[in-house]
Scaffold this motif. Structure first.
Motif, mmCIF file in Angstrom:
data_model
loop_
_atom_site.group_PDB
_atom_site.id
_atom_site.type_symbol
_atom_site.label_atom_id
_atom_site.label_comp_id
_atom_site.label_asym_id
_atom_site.label_seq_id
_atom_site.Cartn_x
_atom_site.Cartn_y
_atom_site.Cartn_z
ATOM 1 N N GLU A 260 0.838 -1.205 0.000
ATOM 2 C CA GLU A 260 0.000 0.000 0.000
ATOM 3 C C GLU A 260 0.869 1.250 0.000
ATOM 4 N N LEU A 261 1.920 1.230 0.825
ATOM 5 C CA LEU A 261 2.841 2.367 0.868
ATOM 6 C C LEU A 261 3.539 2.541 -0.470
ATOM 7 N N LEU A 262 3.982 1.421 -1.070
ATOM 8 C CA LEU A 262 4.653 1.503 -2.360
ATOM 9 C C LEU A 262 3.729 2.090 -3.419
ATOM 10 N N GLY A 263 2.474 1.644 -3.423
ATOM 11 C CA GLY A 263 1.519 2.187 -4.378
ATOM 12 C C GLY A 263 1.296 3.677 -4.167
ATOM 13 N N ARG A 264 1.228 4.095 -2.904
ATOM 14 C CA ARG A 264 1.035 5.514 -2.604
ATOM 15 C C ARG A 264 2.222 6.340 -3.100
ATOM 16 N N LEU A 265 3.427 5.834 -2.868
ATOM 17 C CA LEU A 265 4.628 6.545 -3.305
ATOM 18 C C LEU A 265 4.689 6.641 -4.829
ATOM 19 N N ARG A 266 4.335 5.553 -5.499
ATOM 20 C CA ARG A 266 4.358 5.580 -6.962
ATOM 21 C C ARG A 266 3.316 6.537 -7.518
ATOM 22 N N THR A 267 2.171 6.624 -6.843
ATOM 23 C CA THR A 267 1.136 7.563 -7.272
ATOM 24 C C THR A 267 1.628 8.995 -7.122
ATOM 25 N N VAL A 268 2.267 9.278 -6.004
ATOM 26 C CA VAL A 268 2.817 10.620 -5.790
ATOM 27 C C VAL A 268 3.864 10.926 -6.849
ATOM 28 N N GLU A 269 4.723 9.957 -7.139
ATOM 29 C CA GLU A 269 5.766 10.154 -8.144
ATOM 30 C C GLU A 269 5.159 10.419 -9.515
ATOM 31 N N LEU B 205 -5.887 13.266 -1.317
ATOM 32 C CA LEU B 205 -6.821 12.595 -2.222
ATOM 33 C C LEU B 205 -6.818 11.087 -1.978
ATOM 34 N N LEU B 206 -5.643 10.515 -1.802
ATOM 35 C CA LEU B 206 -5.542 9.079 -1.549
ATOM 36 C C LEU B 206 -6.279 8.687 -0.278
ATOM 37 N N ARG B 207 -6.097 9.472 0.756
ATOM 38 C CA ARG B 207 -6.777 9.175 2.026
ATOM 39 C C ARG B 207 -8.286 9.317 1.872
ATOM 40 N N GLY B 208 -8.716 10.324 1.115
ATOM 41 C CA GLY B 208 -10.149 10.506 0.906
ATOM 42 C C GLY B 208 -10.763 9.353 0.142
ATOM 43 N N LEU B 209 -10.066 8.889 -0.890
ATOM 44 C CA LEU B 209 -10.589 7.781 -1.691
ATOM 45 C C LEU B 209 -10.604 6.472 -0.908
#
Length: 337
Positions: free
Chosen positions: A94-103, A119-123
């Motif tokens: 989950e953390l990796l996906g979040r970091l890749r989304t930010v990148e 946005l990620l937290r809201g979704l």
């Protein structure tokens, strides 16, 4: 062997070895004349046993119990360790996906990073209202990755949130169609339905091609969504699916309206009329089906519908004949107006 030599050979620090001694986990069997710890071969083997169990994620307390209790059964403990490891991996993914989304969003400064994280937290909220709010919040200064919106729209079950996500994805532009198109080929029917609904809101030839590909889907809802959307765009290949919707009574009014739009093109009108007439003539068509097929002609241009409806006004089925007669008047009145 003295503690320093044991530390060099085992890779366990002298500080940790002293900690093991204080816990009674690995106590050296001897002491030198000067009082220094002296480890035997059995002590060193126990050190390696401790380190091996630590590598599996056992706590020092659990290791002590495992080594001291002859009746200790590892199966329950190992199963618990597996579950914990899986939970850690899930969090890390989950953390990796979040970091890749930010990148992928290529934010300018930390403010942009914080907006994407928001946005990620809201979704990820269990509240549909919170998810919808997160989607509709303005993000002018930070481009929202289409991959993020596509993943969210394919997973969203609430219709209001799904609508907001479809709107945001359509506005995102770029490779929005490509990001959600994979969902049209998903094994899960709900994912395919969400994907087609999202693509239907997107303009362009690429989106139209995806919709045409979905006309042969095994699920009638997916086929219907694709037919309505592609037919509105002038895709003649949608005619069979649209006629089938009229026959089945599934969104038949909407399907008839789209068939009417397609019939404006003289080249397509003949195909639409032929398909409807063929279904009217089918021996398996019930009275209700024939009425729906008859009613579909009222959506077509008068030049196309008038002749067919006049023939149907002489139909052997009294109900169909009455409906057709009434619709002839409607069509002629509309043409005169």
């Amino acid at each position: 062997m003295l503690i320093g030599e044991v530390a060099r050979r085992s890779g366990v620090s002298t500080r940790m070895l002293r900690h093991y001694d204080s816990l009674g986990l690995v106590r050296p069997t001897g002491r030198t004349v000067g009082g220094y710890r002296e480890y035997s071969g059995a002590d060193i083997r126990r050190i390696f046993h401790v380190e091996s169990l630590r590598s599996l994620g056992l706590s020092l307390r659990q290791i002590g119990r495992a080594l001291e209790d002859p009746g200790f059964a590892p199966s329950v403990l190992v199963g618990d360790l597996i579950r914990r490891a899986e939970e850690r991996l899930e969090r890390e993914q989950e953390l990796l996906g979040r970091l890749r989304t930010v990148e992928a969003s290529a934010p300018v400064g930390w403010q942009g990073v914080l907006r994407i994280v928001e946005l990620l937290r809201g979704l990820g909220s269990p509240s549909a209202a919170r998810r919808q709010q997160a989607v509709l919040a303005p993000f002018e200064e930070v481009p929202v990755p289409t991959e993020l919106l596509a993943a969210a729209v394919l997973a969203e079950s609430d219709p209001n949130v799904a609508g907001a996500l479809q709107w945001a994805l359509a506005r995102a532009g770029g490779d929005g169609v490509a990001s959600v198109a994979a969902g049209v080929r998903a094994a899960e029917v709900d994912v395919r339905r969400r994907a087609v609904a999202a693509v239907a809101e997107m303009p362009g030839d690429e989106a139209t091609a995806v919709l045409v590909g979905a006309l042969g889907d095994a699920d009638p809802v997916v086929r219907g969504q694709a037919a309505l959307a592609s037919g509105t765009r002038g895709v003649v290949a949608a005619v069979p699916a649209l006629v089938a919707m009229v026959v089945e009574g599934t969104n038949d009014v909407e399907a008839a309206e789209v068939l009417g739009v397609l019939s404006v093109d003289p080249g397509c009108a003949e195909r639409v009329v032929s398909a409807l007439v063929e279904e009217l003539a089918a021996g398996s068509a019930t009275a209700a089906v024939r009425i729906r097929l008859t009613q579909a002609f009222v959506e077509m241009p008068a030049a196309v519908a008038r002749g067919v409806l006049r023939r149907l006004a002489q139909d052997d089925d009294r109900v169909v004949a009455v409906v057709a007669s009434a619709l002839v008047g409607v069509v002629e009145e509309g043409a005169a107006g």
